[in-house]
Write a protein that holds these residues in place. Structure first.
Motif, PDB file in Angstrom:
ATOM      1  N   GLU A   1       0.953  -1.233   0.023  1.00 52.88           N
ATOM      2  CA  GLU A   1       0.005  -0.016  -0.079  1.00 52.88           C
ATOM      3  C   GLU A   1       0.559   1.319   0.067  1.00 52.88           C
ATOM      4  O   GLU A   1       1.559   1.432   1.047  1.00 52.88           O
ATOM      5  N   ALA A   2       0.856   2.051  -1.244  1.00 53.05           N
ATOM      6  CA  ALA A   2       1.474   3.416  -1.243  1.00 53.05           C
ATOM      7  C   ALA A   2       0.519   4.499  -0.695  1.00 53.05           C
ATOM      8  O   ALA A   2      -0.220   4.700  -1.445  1.00 53.05           O
ATOM      9  N   VAL A   3       0.840   4.806   0.571  1.00 53.12           N
ATOM     10  CA  VAL A   3      -0.042   5.833   1.063  1.00 53.12           C
ATOM     11  C   VAL A   3       0.319   7.161   0.460  1.00 53.12           C
ATOM     12  O   VAL A   3      -0.512   8.113   0.195  1.00 53.12           O
ATOM     13  N   ILE A   4       1.556   7.485   0.396  1.00 52.90           N
ATOM     14  CA  ILE A   4       2.178   8.625  -0.216  1.00 52.90           C
ATOM     15  C   ILE A   4       2.861   8.306  -1.342  1.00 52.90           C
ATOM     16  O   ILE A   4       3.685   7.415  -1.340  1.00 52.90           O
ATOM     17  N   ALA A   5       2.537   8.860  -2.619  1.00 48.86           N
ATOM     18  CA  ALA A   5       3.125   8.437  -3.776  1.00 48.86           C
ATOM     19  C   ALA A   5       4.503   8.842  -3.819  1.00 48.86           C
ATOM     20  O   ALA A   5       5.095   9.774  -3.027  1.00 48.86           O
ATOM     21  N   PRO A   6       5.561   7.828  -4.481  1.00 51.61           N
ATOM     22  CA  PRO A   6       7.080   8.182  -4.141  1.00 51.61           C
ATOM     23  C   PRO A   6       7.507   9.612  -4.719  1.00 51.61           C
ATOM     24  O   PRO A   6       8.575  10.066  -4.106  1.00 51.61           O
TER      25      PRO A   6
ATOM     26  N   THR B   1      10.173  -1.747  -4.374  1.00 53.39           N
ATOM     27  CA  THR B   1      10.456  -1.194  -5.499  1.00 53.39           C
ATOM     28  C   THR B   1       9.532  -1.355  -6.375  1.00 53.39           C
ATOM     29  O   THR B   1       9.243  -0.377  -7.252  1.00 53.39           O
ATOM     30  N   LYS B   2       8.571  -2.217  -6.509  1.00 54.86           N
ATOM     31  CA  LYS B   2       7.264  -2.277  -7.323  1.00 54.86           C
ATOM     32  C   LYS B   2       6.421  -1.079  -7.044  1.00 54.86           C
ATOM     33  O   LYS B   2       5.515  -0.779  -7.965  1.00 54.86           O
ATOM     34  N   MET B   3       6.308  -0.548  -5.801  1.00 60.22           N
ATOM     35  CA  MET B   3       5.483   0.625  -5.446  1.00 60.22           C
ATOM     36  C   MET B   3       6.318   1.844  -5.879  1.00 60.22           C
ATOM     37  O   MET B   3       5.740   2.899  -5.911  1.00 60.22           O
ATOM     38  N   GLY B   4       7.501   2.015  -6.381  1.00 57.72           N
ATOM     39  CA  GLY B   4       8.031   2.891  -7.011  1.00 57.72           C
ATOM     40  C   GLY B   4       9.368   3.467  -5.873  1.00 57.72           C
ATOM     41  O   GLY B   4       9.906   4.500  -6.259  1.00 57.72           O
ATOM     42  N   TYR B   5       9.326   3.092  -4.630  1.00 54.55           N
ATOM     43  CA  TYR B   5      10.123   3.520  -3.792  1.00 54.55           C
ATOM     44  C   TYR B   5      11.647   3.037  -3.827  1.00 54.55           C
ATOM     45  O   TYR B   5      11.767   1.613  -4.570  1.00 54.55           O
ATOM     46  N   PRO B   6      12.702   3.278  -3.146  1.00 48.88           N
ATOM     47  CA  PRO B   6      13.937   2.787  -3.268  1.00 48.88           C
ATOM     48  C   PRO B   6      13.876   1.098  -2.645  1.00 48.88           C
ATOM     49  O   PRO B   6      12.807   1.185  -1.590  1.00 48.88           O
ATOM     50  N   PRO B   7      14.592   0.151  -2.867  1.00 46.19           N
ATOM     51  CA  PRO B   7      14.479  -0.917  -2.301  1.00 46.19           C
ATOM     52  C   PRO B   7      15.036  -1.022  -0.787  1.00 46.19           C
ATOM     53  O   PRO B   7      15.766  -0.437  -0.472  1.00 46.19           O
ATOM     54  N   LEU B   8      13.878  -1.517  -0.069  1.00 50.98           N
ATOM     55  CA  LEU B   8      14.104  -1.485   1.427  1.00 50.98           C
ATOM     56  C   LEU B   8      14.658  -2.841   1.814  1.00 50.98           C
ATOM     57  O   LEU B   8      14.001  -4.133   1.558  1.00 50.98           O
ATOM     58  N   THR B   9      15.764  -2.966   2.462  1.00 52.32           N
ATOM     59  CA  THR B   9      16.234  -3.973   2.674  1.00 52.32           C
ATOM     60  C   THR B   9      16.239  -4.099   4.278  1.00 52.32           C
ATOM     61  O   THR B   9      17.059  -3.363   5.007  1.00 52.32           O
TER      62      THR B   9
END
Length: 159
Positions: free
Chosen positions: A39-44, A143-151
């Motif tokens: 869920e992308a609450v705030i667009a990237p 990343t699929k939501m458009g954010y940097p990869p979260l590791t």
């Protein structure tokens, strides 16, 4: 008057499986995703508006590994849920939840498996088995939501 115990019906200690025996004889059949929430609450593209020198993105990670079901087919399933919430101050940026199910094979085990053994396995082994799949789902989901990869860090069992 006290109740008497029938000594003939006590479990045979030689037929009760130890945790160490269980761990060496149980095998993973499969691990599947039961539920995945992205869920992308705030667009990237809008996240930069929330960032400043005084604000940074905070990651709140929770996990739960506790449920198991013993099946009639010499298998049991165990589940785990990992939740990630990325926030800036009180504003949530995105949410990722992944629920995984592992099926374990117990056909090589001939002794009785007690609830204590299952519970110890759920607490100690299931997180180690499921965590890499949760990490991958979280990293690819961000990343699929458009954010940097979260590791997220590897799971560490504290003994």
């Amino acid at each position: 008057m006290t109740d008497s115990i029938d000594l003939n019906n006590l479990p045979n200690p030689d037929n009760i499986l130890t945790y160490q025996e269980f761990v060496s004889d149980v095998h993973i059949n499969k691990i599947n995703v039961k539920r995945l929430l992205l869920e992308a609450v705030i667009a990237p593209i809008d996240v930069s508006k929330y960032l400043s020198k005084d604000h940074q993105i905070n990651i709140v990670l929770t996990h739960e590994f506790k449920d198991y079901i013993v099946n009639d087919t010499n298998t049991f399933t165990a589940s785990g849920l990992v939740k990630v919430r990325a926030k800036i101050n009180k504003d949530t940026i995105f949410i990722i939840e992944v629920e995984l199910i592992a099926e374990y094979d117990t056909t090589q085990i001939e002794k009785e498996i007690t609830n204590n053994v299952y519970e110890a396995f759920i607490e100690n082994n299931v997180p180690v088995n499921l965590w890499p799949y949760a990490r991958e789902a979280i990293q690819s989901g961000s990343t699929k939501m458009g954010y940097p990869p979260l590791t997220i860090k590897p799971y560490r069992l504290i003994i």
